[in-house]
Write a protein that holds these residues in place. Structure first.
Motif, PDB file in Angstrom:
ATOM      1  N   ILE A  22       4.812  60.351  37.488  1.00 41.38           N
ATOM      2  CA  ILE A  22       5.114  59.305  37.544  1.00 41.38           C
ATOM      3  C   ILE A  22       4.608  58.011  36.476  1.00 41.38           C
ATOM      4  O   ILE A  22       4.821  57.523  36.280  1.00 41.38           O
ATOM      5  CB  ILE A  22       4.560  58.550  38.899  1.00 41.38           C
ATOM      6  N   GLY A  23       2.789  58.894  36.201  1.00 45.45           N
ATOM      7  CA  GLY A  23       2.740  58.079  34.985  1.00 45.45           C
ATOM      8  C   GLY A  23       3.269  57.713  33.943  1.00 45.45           C
ATOM      9  O   GLY A  23       3.262  56.880  32.405  1.00 45.45           O
ATOM     10  N   LEU A  24       4.117  59.335  32.915  1.00 45.42           N
ATOM     11  CA  LEU A  24       4.822  59.022  32.243  1.00 45.42           C
ATOM     12  C   LEU A  24       6.231  58.212  32.616  1.00 45.42           C
ATOM     13  O   LEU A  24       6.604  57.801  30.947  1.00 45.42           O
ATOM     14  CB  LEU A  24       5.121  60.160  32.269  1.00 45.42           C
ATOM     15  N   VAL A  25       6.880  57.801  33.393  1.00 44.49           N
ATOM     16  CA  VAL A  25       7.542  56.914  33.209  1.00 44.49           C
ATOM     17  C   VAL A  25       7.266  55.662  33.120  1.00 44.49           C
ATOM     18  O   VAL A  25       7.841  54.964  32.925  1.00 44.49           O
ATOM     19  CB  VAL A  25       8.571  57.470  35.104  1.00 44.49           C
ATOM     20  N   LEU A  26       5.975  55.414  34.167  1.00 40.93           N
ATOM     21  CA  LEU A  26       5.390  54.279  33.750  1.00 40.93           C
ATOM     22  C   LEU A  26       5.028  53.290  32.018  1.00 40.93           C
ATOM     23  O   LEU A  26       5.432  52.206  32.659  1.00 40.93           O
ATOM     24  CB  LEU A  26       4.432  53.542  34.553  1.00 40.93           C
ATOM     25  N   VAL A  27       4.629  54.635  31.976  1.00 35.51           N
ATOM     26  CA  VAL A  27       4.463  54.274  30.097  1.00 35.51           C
ATOM     27  C   VAL A  27       5.529  53.969  29.471  1.00 35.51           C
ATOM     28  O   VAL A  27       5.424  52.758  28.694  1.00 35.51           O
ATOM     29  CB  VAL A  27       3.801  55.481  29.426  1.00 35.51           C
ATOM     30  N   LEU A  28       7.031  54.674  29.969  1.00 29.82           N
ATOM     31  CA  LEU A  28       7.547  54.286  29.297  1.00 29.82           C
ATOM     32  C   LEU A  28       8.421  52.661  29.819  1.00 29.82           C
ATOM     33  O   LEU A  28       8.791  52.183  28.896  1.00 29.82           O
ATOM     34  CB  LEU A  28       9.178  55.021  29.649  1.00 29.82           C
TER      35      LEU A  28
END
Length: 333
Positions: A12-18
């Protein structure tokens, strides 16, 4: 498949960064997206999704990896239909090209949030009641039939209940005012057309989620796989829009192909329910067979569409609709 809380949090953190990168590019530097930029971002997101699939396969096994790749392919193919509707929305509301990047990015954020809710609800229902597989299967069959029946139609964006309500209850300006969602005009705070466009994209994506979420649950019952397949397909949607919006008109048989894929997965879900709840001798459809069917359908649809438009340049693709478009007064002079 055991997906821990840490894996969920990191994903989820990775998706939010993108998403944050996209938002910064859209809000801080609104601009007309050129083909080169769109192609670079499209390649990046596809490679990212593929590399994630390789890691996921190594970490959780071949079956889990196959489910991810098939789920991602299903979502990616269904998302092309989203692009058709996005083009119609941009055209209907005459969104300036400099602001289309922002609209798509905010729309994708809204779509991910809505689909996250749908996935959580769907996973809970499937865990509690196995007959939900039957419900999802019948829903996909109904959607497939409706999409095939109305495959040569465009959805009526202005007839969307959310858009009509917004126009009725909100004061809305006539201009986009630099891409703002709200502005002050005539001495009061008013919404701009960009806000209505976002409402249109978000509400229409709810309808898309009603077929795409059950379709991926037809491939896997693991909520994590459903989430990442949706997330990575949607993250690349903004760049794909600018890359292929000029080519979409040539995919004249896409709606037919998508209706076949939805019908196939609907039957797969019904067989799975029958295998679990009726008789274990009822055969199930293997995931690899699903992959083969989807790839063959998409390949045939693409080739047939290109051949059709080459022979008949006047042929134009339509996204299809889930209901018949209401006749307009101009249609019946």
């Amino acid at each position: 498949m055991d997906i821990g809380a840490l894996t969920w949090a990191l994903t989820i953190g990775l998706v939010l960064v993108l998403l944050a990168v996209d938002l910064v590019l859209a809000v801080v530097r609104p601009h007309q997206v050129k083909i080169g930029e769109a192609a670079a971002w499209s390649v990046f997101y596809v490679l990212f999704a593929l590399l994630f699939g390789v890691w996921f396969t190594l970490a959780h096994g071949g079956q889990a990896g196959t489910e991810y790749f098939v789920g991602y392919l299903v979502e990616k193919s269904l998302s092309v239909d989203n692009l058709f509707v996005f083009v119609i929305i941009m055209s209907t509301f005459a969104v300036p090209e400099a602001h289309q990047h922002k609209v798509l990015t905010f729309g994708i954020v809204l779509a991910l949030a809505l689909r996250g809710v749908f996935i959580a609800v769907g996973a809970t229902l499937l865990a509690l009641f196995s007959f939900v597989f039957l419900v999802f299967g019948l829903l996909l069959l109904y959607t497939a039939v409706q999409l095939f029946r109305h495959r040569n139609e465009d959805p009526d964006v202005e007839d969307n209940v959310v858009v009509k309500t917004a126009r009725r209850v909100l004061p809305i300006t006539d201009d986009y005012d630099g891409g703002r969602l709200f502005t002050r005009a005539e001495g009061r705070r008013m919404a701009t057309p960009l806000f209505v466009v976002l409402l249109a994209i978000g509400s229409i994506d709810v309808l898309f989620a009603l077929d795409s979420i059950p379709a991926v649950f037809g491939i896997t019952s693991e909520p994590y796989v459903v989430f990442v397949a949706n997330a990575f397909a949607l993250l690349g949607l903004r760049a794909l829009f600018f890359l292929v919006k000029g080519l979409l008109d040539r995919l004249v048989y896409l709606s037919t192909g998508l209706s076949l894929i939805l019908a196939f997965i609907g039957v797969k879900l019904i067989l799975h329910w029958a295998h679990k709840d009726v008789d274990p001798r009822v055969p199930e459809v293997p995931t690899l067979l699903s992959l083969g069917v989807i790839v063959v359908v998409l390949t045939v649809v693409t080739v047939a569409s290109l051949l059709k438009t080459r022979r008949d340049p006047s042929a134009k693709a339509r996204p299809g609709s889930l209901r018949a478009r209401r006749p307009q007064p101009a249609d019946h002079p």
